[in-house]
Design a protein around this motif. Structure first.
Motif, short mmCIF file in Angstrom:
data_model
loop_
_atom_site.label_atom_id
_atom_site.label_comp_id
_atom_site.label_asym_id
_atom_site.label_seq_id
_atom_site.Cartn_x
_atom_site.Cartn_y
_atom_site.Cartn_z
N GLU A 7 0.83 -1.21 0.00
CA GLU A 7 0.00 0.00 0.00
C GLU A 7 0.86 1.26 0.00
O GLU A 7 0.60 2.21 -0.75
CB GLU A 7 -0.91 0.01 1.22
N VAL A 96 -9.85 13.34 -4.84
CA VAL A 96 -9.40 11.93 -4.79
C VAL A 96 -9.26 11.50 -3.32
O VAL A 96 -9.44 10.32 -3.00
CB VAL A 96 -8.06 11.77 -5.55
N LYS A 98 -11.23 11.82 -0.88
CA LYS A 98 -12.44 11.16 -0.36
C LYS A 98 -12.48 9.70 -0.80
O LYS A 98 -12.95 8.84 -0.05
CB LYS A 98 -13.68 11.87 -0.90
N LEU A 99 -12.00 9.46 -2.02
CA LEU A 99 -11.99 8.07 -2.50
C LEU A 99 -10.97 7.26 -1.70
O LEU A 99 -11.24 6.11 -1.33
CB LEU A 99 -11.62 8.03 -3.99
N ILE A 100 -9.83 7.86 -1.43
CA ILE A 100 -8.79 7.17 -0.68
C ILE A 100 -9.26 6.92 0.76
O ILE A 100 -9.04 5.84 1.32
CB ILE A 100 -7.48 7.99 -0.70
N ALA A 101 -9.94 7.92 1.34
CA ALA A 101 -10.39 7.80 2.73
C ALA A 101 -11.39 6.66 2.90
O ALA A 101 -11.52 6.13 4.01
CB ALA A 101 -11.01 9.12 3.19
N ALA A 102 -12.07 6.30 1.84
CA ALA A 102 -13.05 5.22 1.93
C ALA A 102 -12.44 3.85 1.65
O ALA A 102 -13.16 2.86 1.53
CB ALA A 102 -14.20 5.49 0.96
N THR A 103 -11.10 3.79 1.52
CA THR A 103 -10.42 2.50 1.34
C THR A 103 -9.82 2.06 2.67
O THR A 103 -9.69 2.88 3.58
CB THR A 103 -9.28 2.61 0.29
N PRO A 104 -9.40 0.81 2.79
CA PRO A 104 -8.82 0.36 4.07
C PRO A 104 -7.42 0.95 4.35
O PRO A 104 -6.85 0.66 5.40
CB PRO A 104 -8.72 -1.16 3.90
N LEU A 105 -6.88 1.74 3.44
CA LEU A 105 -5.56 2.33 3.66
C LEU A 105 -5.57 3.19 4.93
O LEU A 105 -6.37 4.12 5.04
CB LEU A 105 -5.20 3.21 2.45
N TYR A 110 -0.84 5.96 4.47
CA TYR A 110 -1.05 7.01 3.47
C TYR A 110 0.04 8.09 3.60
O TYR A 110 0.69 8.45 2.62
CB TYR A 110 -2.44 7.62 3.66
N ARG A 284 -7.84 12.94 7.53
CA ARG A 284 -8.34 11.90 6.64
C ARG A 284 -9.50 12.39 5.77
O ARG A 284 -10.50 11.72 5.57
CB ARG A 284 -8.74 10.66 7.45
N PHE A 285 -9.40 13.60 5.33
CA PHE A 285 -10.35 14.20 4.39
C PHE A 285 -11.78 14.24 4.93
O PHE A 285 -12.75 14.23 4.18
CB PHE A 285 -10.31 13.49 3.03
#
Lengths: 528, 287
Positions: A7, A96, A98-105, A110, A284-285
């Motif tokens: 990741e 982007v 927001k998209l990343i914040a909704a992943t398990p990363l 990050y 985290r956005f």
């Protein structure tokens, strides 16, 4: 590979792809090569790179690598920050994030990826600069090139600084109060402190040698090495008069004593607290936390400002009916100035403070303290005026109004100039009562500053270029008390009519260029 | 599958975006409908763990998402309303990146998803050359790349041409067989076409939830049509809850909703979902 590392690697690779594909990156590489060319002059033509006392230092690999690594380190620690301090902000701006914040990363992974991306980018810059300097050494050095000496010297100068700068950039992005234009200016002051204080403290007493761990730029390490090798505390980099009769000093190279390189290497540990602060402050956005931190950031000022705006709207604005009706270029400028006042509460505070302090304080304080402060505070504000429309994508909206698109550069110049004069008029009037020429020089300096802000803002599309270059210029100008060429505003009272004319000519050049550039962009249809 | 219990989101400014909201959903497509500021986006942001609720809890497959956010994140597809893309990479690289962060490392899977949104021909083209609709489809693709059990899409059809809209609606219907899809939109016809249940929100509260037919039935006998002159329309329009008004040769054809103060000459009309929505959001008080 562990999935957590995968990741981090994904974030790092995307970061590299985005940075190295920027159209400015090859230009930056060329600038680095150009910097190496300028830094290392031809000795036969009287050029000099490095002096210890009044004696020239022979251009062997040890001397050229250390000098160029120091200069590179100074520039990289300043310009490098501005180049990398947009990685989290980019994800926020593009959406982007927001998209990343909704992943398990996780936030840790990050930010670790972002930190690694910053480090890689700065390292590549440093390596390219090193290769360019090695090339210049082959062309202009006085002794054969020793590649390993370059690698070792650049390694000790850059390796500890780069992770620190990368982490500081991340911290400034994540801590709400440090982010944005204010943070850009704050970093400049942070840089000047880390540039000067570790060096001064370590020079003052050997007991303070540990302070060199906070020497991110490497200036303290450099000074320490020169004093250990030559016993001298006085050195010059770049052109300066020297005694040509004396034989050049042969600089043998770094001492590699543990008491010098260990504090230098120890500075890498500063990366950890900076990173931890960034991690703790990273939101985290979260849109809710972001808006509340923005409220906290402006807080009282914003509330006071809202009161002021209400007063303006109810009392003053109805009387400014002359702004309505048939459009004219002057009205458009006045509207842009009014927008500046509405957007930046700091501007109004600056105007009020400037008026109050200029009337209360003695004339010498107005010239020595108030005017320089005004110049420094105006930098981020002026940087925004010429760039805000395109950055916030409102250019298309305002270009649909009459008289804007064709005269955009002129509009931005006059808007910034009137805004500056709102702040500077009272100090200028006070100075003119005592020294009319000094007031004229200060007015000319304001025009120069506004021209530079318009020129660099419209040419590069980002406020950062003007902020970095002008802050650097102001820093140099305020510390060069004996060079008339840098007394651009007459602050040191050594400015001459020729210097004033020179800055006027530069202002005219910048204005003509930017007017032509905007016209050219409009003809191409891409000036939105 | 998804249980929302007494969820409240209060901002520091005091604004209550979601107020004691409860909902239970199993697999299928659930449509969220409500005026601007109703709290749809905030509700979705809480479900996807982007923002934290002030009180209440959200359970997904019996896991509290606040305690174990990664459980839902690893099974989630999310398309926000104002999402963005990296312009200087290819569609394939962008999707591989976000897929990688969700644990999907198969190139074949990435290509399959691009194909499902009709972007496979542009897979290796820079995103900056894409039209708004293509970027929207790329956004949809990133939401689908991990075969989510929970798909949350906020205004997904904005910017899509009619053909792509139909294609996307069909995709949602297929996904809704095994997964839970929460779909927010202002385009009522989109909801009517795909949603098994529709939840109507107003001022952070749930006004009603039901099948499209149940929502529609609440409007029977409350939708009217009348043809009046332009002058009369100007007089009447503030008194009527107008759902449409079309100027034609014989006057203004006005369609309105309501049960009181119906003007003389108005004829009852067959309601549609938009009429029902208007009645619910204008007339009903949130409970």
């Amino acid at each position: 590979m562990n999935h957590k590392l995968i990741e981090i690697r994904s974030v790092l690779l995307m970061e590299c792809a985005l940075r190295f594909r920027r159209s400015t990156t090859p230009i930056l590489f060329l600038i680095l090569c150009g910097a190496a060319f300028v830094l290392m002059p031809e000795v036969s033509s009287g050029g000099v790179m490095f002096l210890i006392g009044k004696q020239r230092v022979l251009l062997n690999s040890a001397a050229t690598s250390l000098t160029s690594a120091l200069m590179g380190g100074l520039v990289l620690s300043l310009v490098g920050y501005y180049l990398i301090s947009n990685s989290v902000e980019r994800d926020l701006r593009t959406g982007v994030g927001k998209l990343i914040a909704a992943t398990p990363l996780s936030s840790l992974r990050y930010l670790a990826g972002k930190l690694a991306g910053n480090i890689v980018y700065l390292t590549v810059m440093a390596v390219i600069f090193m290769i360019a300097c090695m090339g210049m050494h082959i062309l202009r050095g006085e002794m054969p090139l020793e590649p390993m000496v370059f690698v070792q010297t650049f390694g000790i100068m850059f390796l500890p600084s780069i992770p620190c700068i990368a982490a500081v950039a991340l911290m400034f992005e994540c801590v709400p109060i440090l982010s944005g234009r204010g943070g850009d200016v704050l970093y400049f002051f942070f840089w000047t402190i880390t540039l000067v204080f570790p060096f001064i403290l370590a020079s003052a007493s050997k007991e303070h040698a540990w302070i060199l761990a906070a020497d991110f730029t490497g200036l303290g390490f450099f000074g320490n090495e020169i004093s250990l090798v030559s016993g001298a505390h006085n050195f010059t980099i770049g052109y300066a008069p020297y005694n040509a009769v004396l034989a050049p000093i042969v600089f043998p190279g770094l001492t590699w004593l543990p008491e010098t390189y260990l504090p230098r290497l120890a500075s890498v540990f500063f990366t950890i607290p900076f990173f931890v602060i960034a991690l703790a402050a990273f939101q985290r956005f979260d849109p809710a936390r972001k808006s509340s931190s923005e409220n906290a950031k402006t807080g009282t000022i914003a509330r006071l400002w809202q009161t002021g705006i209400s007063f303006w709207v109810r009392i003053v604005a109805p009387r400014s009916g002359w702004l309505t009706g048939h459009p004219s270029f002057f009205k458009t400028i006045a509207l842009d100035v009014r927008l500046t006042l509405a957007l930046y509460p700091m501007f109004v505070i600056l105007i009020a403070s400037s008026v109050i302090f200029s009337l209360l304080f003695p004339m010498s304080a107005v010239r020595d303290s108030i005017l320089p402060i005004i110049f420094f505070i105006l930098v981020p504000l002026l940087a925004s005026i010429s760039t805000r429309d395109r950055q916030r994508k409102t250019a298309a909206l305002i270009f649909s109004a009459p008289l804007v698109r064709e005269r955009f550069a002129a509009l931005k110049f006059f808007s910034a100039l009137f805004s500056t004069l709102l702040v500077g008029c009272i100090p200028l009037v006070r100075i003119s009562l005592d020294d009319p020429f000094g007031a004229a020089a200060a007015l000319n300096a304001m025009i120069f500053m506004v021209s530079a802000a318009t020129f660099l803002g419209l040419l590069t599309g980002t406020p950062i270029t003007f902020i970095v270059l002008f802050l650097l210029f102001l820093y140099t100008a305020s510390s060069s008390r004996t060079l008339p060429a840098f007394d651009f505003a007459g602050l040191h009272r050594i400015v001459t009519p020729a210097i004033v004319l020179f800055y006027t000519a530069v202002s005219i050049f910048m204005l003509v260029t930017v007017l032509g550039f905007e016209k050219w962009r409009m003809k191409r249809g891409d000036n939105l | 599958m998804l249980t929302i219990e007494s969820l409240t989101k209060r901002y520091r400014t005091g604004t209550v975006a979601i107020d004691n909201f409860s909902l239970q959903c199993s697999a299928g497509v659930v449509g969220l409908l409500g005026p601007n500021g109703a709290g749809k986006t905030t509700l979705m942001q809480m479900i996807v763990t982007l923002t934290r609720p002030t009180s209440g809890r959200i359970l997904f497959l019996d896991h509290d998402i606040r305690r174990d956010p990664n459980f839902v994140r690893s099974r989630l597809g999310y398309l926000p309303q104002d999402f963005g893309v990296y312009e200087s990479v290819t569609a394939f690289a962008f999707l591989s990146y976000l897929g990688g962060l969700k644990g999907i490392h198969s190139r074949q899977k990435v290509m399959e998803v691009l194909e499902s949104v009709n972007l496979h021909a542009s897979a290796h083209v820079m995103v900056k050359t894409f039209s708004g609709g293509m970027k929207q489809r790329l956004g949809i693709a990133q939401a689908l790349v991990n075969d989510p059990d929970l798909l949350i899409v906020d205004e997904p059809t904005a910017g899509l041409d009619p053909e792509e809209r139909i294609r996307f609606r069909n995709l949602l219907t297929t996904l809704g067989r095994n997964s839970l899809v929460i779909f927010s939109t202002h385009i009522v016809s989109d909801l009517a076409a795909v949603a098994g249940r529709i939840a109507v929100l107003k001022k952070g509260k749930l006004i009603t939830i039901g099948t499209p037919e149940e929502i529609l039935s609440s409007a029977f006998g409350k939708v009217w049509e009348i043809v009046i002159s332009s002058t009369e329309f100007e007089n009447q329009k503030s008194k009527l809850r107008v759902s449409s008004a079309v100027q034609k040769a014989d006057g203004v054809h006005v369609r309105f909703v309501g049960s009181d103060g119906i003007p003389r000459g108005a004829a009852a009309a067959e309601p549609d979902l938009e009429d029902a929505y208007l009645l619910l959001t204008e007339g009903a008080r949130p409970s």
